[in-house]
Design a protein around this motif. Structure first.
Motif, PDB file in Angstrom:
ATOM      1  N   SER A  66       4.628 -32.506 -17.057  1.00 22.31           N
ATOM      2  CA  SER A  66       5.726 -31.617 -17.432  1.00 22.31           C
ATOM      3  C   SER A  66       6.296 -30.941 -16.190  1.00 22.31           C
ATOM      4  O   SER A  66       5.700 -30.961 -15.119  1.00 22.31           O
ATOM      5  N   ASN A  67       7.460 -30.339 -16.371  1.00 21.67           N
ATOM      6  CA  ASN A  67       8.116 -29.627 -15.279  1.00 21.67           C
ATOM      7  C   ASN A  67       7.724 -28.153 -15.264  1.00 21.67           C
ATOM      8  O   ASN A  67       7.323 -27.591 -16.281  1.00 21.67           O
ATOM      9  N   ALA A  68       7.870 -27.557 -14.102  1.00 20.58           N
ATOM     10  CA  ALA A  68       7.789 -26.099 -13.956  1.00 20.58           C
ATOM     11  C   ALA A  68       8.804 -25.706 -12.897  1.00 20.58           C
ATOM     12  O   ALA A  68       9.145 -26.520 -12.023  1.00 20.58           O
ATOM     13  N   GLY A  69       9.306 -24.479 -12.975  1.00 18.98           N
ATOM     14  CA  GLY A  69      10.315 -24.060 -12.013  1.00 18.98           C
ATOM     15  C   GLY A  69      10.074 -22.650 -11.530  1.00 18.98           C
ATOM     16  O   GLY A  69       9.179 -21.950 -12.008  1.00 18.98           O
ATOM     17  N   PHE A  70      10.886 -22.239 -10.569  1.00 17.85           N
ATOM     18  CA  PHE A  70      10.773 -20.860 -10.099  1.00 17.85           C
ATOM     19  C   PHE A  70      12.099 -20.407  -9.498  1.00 17.85           C
ATOM     20  O   PHE A  70      12.887 -21.210  -8.998  1.00 17.85           O
ATOM     21  N   VAL A  71      12.317 -19.094  -9.602  1.00 14.56           N
ATOM     22  CA  VAL A  71      13.526 -18.460  -9.078  1.00 14.56           C
ATOM     23  C   VAL A  71      13.093 -17.373  -8.111  1.00 14.56           C
ATOM     24  O   VAL A  71      12.263 -16.519  -8.445  1.00 14.56           O
ATOM     25  N   ILE A  72      13.648 -17.399  -6.915  1.00 16.60           N
ATOM     26  CA  ILE A  72      13.308 -16.422  -5.879  1.00 16.60           C
ATOM     27  C   ILE A  72      14.305 -15.271  -5.928  1.00 16.60           C
ATOM     28  O   ILE A  72      15.513 -15.482  -5.856  1.00 16.60           O
ATOM     29  N   GLY A  76      10.669 -10.539  -5.703  1.00 17.77           N
ATOM     30  CA  GLY A  76       9.577 -11.370  -6.189  1.00 17.77           C
ATOM     31  C   GLY A  76      10.053 -12.668  -6.803  1.00 17.77           C
ATOM     32  O   GLY A  76      11.250 -12.876  -7.026  1.00 17.77           O
ATOM     33  N   VAL A  77       9.100 -13.541  -7.078  1.00 22.32           N
ATOM     34  CA  VAL A  77       9.375 -14.866  -7.634  1.00 22.32           C
ATOM     35  C   VAL A  77       9.042 -14.878  -9.113  1.00 22.32           C
ATOM     36  O   VAL A  77       7.990 -14.387  -9.527  1.00 22.32           O
ATOM     37  N   VAL A  78       9.948 -15.446  -9.899  1.00 27.94           N
ATOM     38  CA  VAL A  78       9.722 -15.639 -11.330  1.00 27.94           C
ATOM     39  C   VAL A  78       9.510 -17.125 -11.577  1.00 27.94           C
ATOM     40  O   VAL A  78      10.360 -17.952 -11.225  1.00 27.94           O
ATOM     41  N   VAL A  79       8.385 -17.459 -12.175  1.00 28.76           N
ATOM     42  CA  VAL A  79       8.023 -18.849 -12.455  1.00 28.76           C
ATOM     43  C   VAL A  79       8.254 -19.134 -13.928  1.00 28.76           C
ATOM     44  O   VAL A  79       8.043 -18.269 -14.778  1.00 28.76           O
ATOM     45  N   VAL A  80       8.688 -20.344 -14.222  1.00 33.42           N
ATOM     46  CA  VAL A  80       8.846 -20.778 -15.611  1.00 33.42           C
ATOM     47  C   VAL A  80       7.879 -21.928 -15.865  1.00 33.42           C
ATOM     48  O   VAL A  80       8.002 -22.998 -15.267  1.00 33.42           O
ATOM     49  N   ASP A  81       6.919 -21.697 -16.729  1.00 30.19           N
ATOM     50  CA  ASP A  81       5.834 -22.613 -17.097  1.00 30.19           C
ATOM     51  C   ASP A  81       4.826 -22.784 -15.962  1.00 30.19           C
ATOM     52  O   ASP A  81       5.137 -22.560 -14.792  1.00 30.19           O
ATOM     53  N   ALA A  82       3.601 -23.175 -16.346  1.00 33.95           N
ATOM     54  CA  ALA A  82       2.475 -23.097 -15.413  1.00 33.95           C
ATOM     55  C   ALA A  82       1.765 -24.417 -15.176  1.00 33.95           C
ATOM     56  O   ALA A  82       0.707 -24.451 -14.566  1.00 33.95           O
ATOM     57  N   LEU A  83       2.344 -25.519 -15.695  1.00 30.55           N
ATOM     58  CA  LEU A  83       1.812 -26.872 -15.507  1.00 30.55           C
ATOM     59  C   LEU A  83       0.501 -27.092 -16.277  1.00 30.55           C
ATOM     60  O   LEU A  83      -0.012 -26.183 -16.927  1.00 30.55           O
ATOM     61  N   GLY A  84      -0.019 -28.333 -16.181  1.00 32.29           N
ATOM     62  CA  GLY A  84      -1.055 -28.774 -17.098  1.00 32.29           C
ATOM     63  C   GLY A  84      -2.486 -28.690 -16.627  1.00 32.29           C
ATOM     64  O   GLY A  84      -3.385 -29.195 -17.305  1.00 32.29           O
ATOM     65  N   SER A  85      -2.738 -28.048 -15.493  1.00 31.56           N
ATOM     66  CA  SER A  85      -4.122 -27.835 -15.036  1.00 31.56           C
ATOM     67  C   SER A  85      -4.119 -26.753 -13.968  1.00 31.56           C
ATOM     68  O   SER A  85      -3.105 -26.542 -13.293  1.00 31.56           O
ATOM     69  N   PRO A  86      -5.238 -26.062 -13.790  1.00 26.20           N
ATOM     70  CA  PRO A  86      -5.297 -25.027 -12.758  1.00 26.20           C
ATOM     71  C   PRO A  86      -5.016 -25.560 -11.358  1.00 26.20           C
ATOM     72  O   PRO A  86      -4.381 -24.882 -10.549  1.00 26.20           O
ATOM     73  N   VAL A  87      -5.484 -26.772 -11.046  1.00 28.33           N
ATOM     74  CA  VAL A  87      -5.249 -27.312  -9.706  1.00 28.33           C
ATOM     75  C   VAL A  87      -3.761 -27.512  -9.448  1.00 28.33           C
ATOM     76  O   VAL A  87      -3.281 -27.279  -8.326  1.00 28.33           O
ATOM     77  N   LEU A  88      -3.010 -27.907 -10.471  1.00 26.61           N
ATOM     78  CA  LEU A  88      -1.562 -28.058 -10.303  1.00 26.61           C
ATOM     79  C   LEU A  88      -0.906 -26.706 -10.068  1.00 26.61           C
ATOM     80  O   LEU A  88       0.019 -26.586  -9.248  1.00 26.61           O
ATOM     81  N   ALA A  89      -1.369 -25.676 -10.779  1.00 25.25           N
ATOM     82  CA  ALA A  89      -0.826 -24.335 -10.570  1.00 25.25           C
ATOM     83  C   ALA A  89      -1.078 -23.867  -9.139  1.00 25.25           C
ATOM     84  O   ALA A  89      -0.201 -23.274  -8.497  1.00 25.25           O
ATOM     85  N   LYS A  90      -2.278 -24.142  -8.626  1.00 24.83           N
ATOM     86  CA  LYS A  90      -2.578 -23.772  -7.238  1.00 24.83           C
ATOM     87  C   LYS A  90      -1.641 -24.480  -6.275  1.00 24.83           C
ATOM     88  O   LYS A  90      -1.182 -23.896  -5.277  1.00 24.83           O
ATOM     89  N   LYS A  91      -1.356 -25.733  -6.546  1.00 23.81           N
ATOM     90  CA  LYS A  91      -0.451 -26.489  -5.679  1.00 23.81           C
ATOM     91  C   LYS A  91       0.969 -25.937  -5.747  1.00 23.81           C
ATOM     92  O   LYS A  91       1.663 -25.848  -4.723  1.00 23.81           O
ATOM     93  N   LEU A  92       1.396 -25.558  -6.949  1.00 25.78           N
ATOM     94  CA  LEU A  92       2.722 -24.962  -7.078  1.00 25.78           C
ATOM     95  C   LEU A  92       2.794 -23.642  -6.330  1.00 25.78           C
ATOM     96  O   LEU A  92       3.781 -23.358  -5.624  1.00 25.78           O
ATOM     97  N   ILE A  93       1.770 -22.841  -6.446  1.00 25.71           N
ATOM     98  CA  ILE A  93       1.720 -21.558  -5.728  1.00 25.71           C
ATOM     99  C   ILE A  93       1.800 -21.792  -4.227  1.00 25.71           C
ATOM    100  O   ILE A  93       2.525 -21.083  -3.506  1.00 25.71           O
TER     101      ILE A  93
END
Length: 322
Positions: A66-72, A76-93
Motif C-alpha cells: 500500500s501507499n503512504a504519504g507525508f506533507v512537510i 512538522g511533518v504530517v504522515v498519511v497511513d503507516a504502511l504494512g509492517s514496523p520495518v517499513l515505517a522505520k524506513k519511511l521515517i
C-alpha cells in the motif's frame, strides 16, 4: 598412516560443525534479507508519497503493498497511513529525515486495514499524534483484527512479529475534522461506510492534493472485501467534487488526472454490481452468475486471480443485504 584419537575427534567435530552451519543456513528463511528500498515521490511542493507493490503481502515484500504519504509544514511533518509492517515505517521515517529536519507530529489513518496500520507503533514512539475515524475502534477491538494479526505474524515474519501491535488513535474523528499544522490546513472527512466503515479522505487545499486511501486503486484489481460498494461509489463522487489536482490512491501511482483515473475504480465497482445484481436478487447461484460475466477487461491485471472472484462474491452477498 594412523590417526590419533584426538585428530579423529577434531575432524569429526569440524564435520559436525559444518553440518550444523549448513543446517542453520537451510533453515533460515531466504526472505529475511532486508534489501527493500522505499523511494519517496514528490507530487507537490511539500507533498510526497511512497508507492507500494502491486502484489499480495508476503514476507518477501515485507507487506509493502500500500501507499503512504507525508506533507512537510513549517511546524512538522504530517504522515498519511503507516504502511504494512514496523520495518517499513522505520524506513519511511528514515526517508523523511533525509528530506527535512522537521519532526513527524501527526499520522492520519485512512482506514484500519493491516497494510496501512501495522507501522503505527513506530510513529507513536516518536510522539506523533494519531488521527482516525471513530469506527476504527470497533475494528481494533474485534476478534477479526486479533486473528488477522496472529496470522500476519506468521505470514509476514520476521517483519511482523510478536512485537507488532495494533495502535489506537489519539483523536477519533466523527464526520469531519480540520487539522492545521504550521499554517497548512488538512481537511479530513469521513466518506464511509465505503471500502471500510471508517474511511477518511484528506485534502490539503494549499497543495491541491487529496489522499484517497483505498477508495481509489490504480494499476491493479481493487480489494473489495466486506465493502459497501454502493457507499463506495458515492464516496468517489465526493472526491471528484473537491476538484483536486492530484490524487494519491491507497494503491498504485498518483493521479494528475483524477476524473479519468477515478473512472477505473468506479467502472469496476459498477460492473461488479451489474454482473451480480440479478443473481443476488433472484437468489440464483453465485457460481453461475460469475461464470456468465465477462471479465476480459480485467483478467490481465495484477491480482485479478487473487481478488476478483472474492470481490464478486462479496458484492453478490452485499446486494442481497441491501
Amino acid at each position: 598412516m594412523q590417526w590419533s584419537y584426538f585428530e579423529l575427534r577434531s575432524d569429526v567435530l569440524r564435520v559436525l560443525s559444518l553440518f550444523l552451519v549448513l543446517l542453520f543456513i537451510s533453515a533460515t528463511p531466504t526472505h529475511a534479507s532486508d534489501d527493500l528500498i522505499l523511494r519517496p515521490i514528490q507530487v507537490a511542493p511539500h507533498t510526497y508519497f511512497v508507492q507500494g507493490l502491486p502484489e499480495m503481502g508476503s514476507s518477501k515484500n515485507q507487506n509493502f503493498i500500500s501507499n503512504a504519504g507525508f506533507v512537510i509544514t513549517p511546524k512538522g511533518v504530517v504522515v498519511v497511513d503507516a504502511l504494512g509492517s514496523p520495518v517499513l515505517a522505520k524506513k519511511l521515517i528514515a526517508e523523511i529525515k533525509k528530506i527535512t529536519p522537521q519532526k513527524i507530529v501527526a499520522v492520519i489513518v485512512t482506514h484500519y486495514h493491516a497494510d496501512h496500520v501495522y507501522g503505527l507503533q513506530e510513529f507513536k514512539k516518536l510522539g506523533a499524534k494519531i488521527y482516525a475515524q471513530g469506527e476504527g475502534r470497533s475494528y481494533i477491538s474485534s476478534e477479526t483484527a486479533r486473528q488477522r494479526l496472529i496470522a500476519s505474524r506468521t505470514d509476514f515474519a520476521p517483519w511482523v512479529n510478536s512485537s507488532t501491535n495494533l495502535i489506537s488513535a489519539d483523536v477519533w474523528i466523527d464526520q469531519s475534522y480540520a487539522l492545521t499544522v504550521g499554517g497548512v490546513n488538512f481537511k479530513i472527512g469521513r466518506v464511509g461506510p465505503a471500502h471500510a466503515p471508517e474511511d477518511l479522505i484528506i485534502y490539503i487545499p494549499s497543495e491541491k492534493v487529496l489522499f484517497a486511501g483505498d477508495l481509489v486503486f490504480r494499476g491493479r484489481i481493487p480489494f473489495v472485501g466486506n465493502a459497501d460498494s454502493k457507499g463506495w461509489l458515492q464516496a468517489l463522487n465526493e472526491i471528484e467534487s473537491l476538484n483536486p489536482s492530484i490524487v494519491i490512491p491507497g494503491h498504485g501511482a498518483h493521479s494528475i488526472n483524477p476524473i479519468e483515473d477515478i473512472r477505473f475504480t468506479r467502472e469496476y465497482l459498477r460492473y461488479l454490481r451489474q454482473s451480480m445484481a440479478r443473481a443476488a436478487v433472484d437468489m440464483d447461484p453465485f457460481e453461475e452468475a460469475y461464470r456468465q460475466a465477462d471479465w476480459s477487461e480485467y483478467e490481465g491485471m495484477p491480482l485479478f486471480r487473487a481478488a476478483n472472484r472474492m470481490n464478486a462474491y462479496n458484492v453478490y452477498l452485499s446486494i442481497q443485504a441491501e
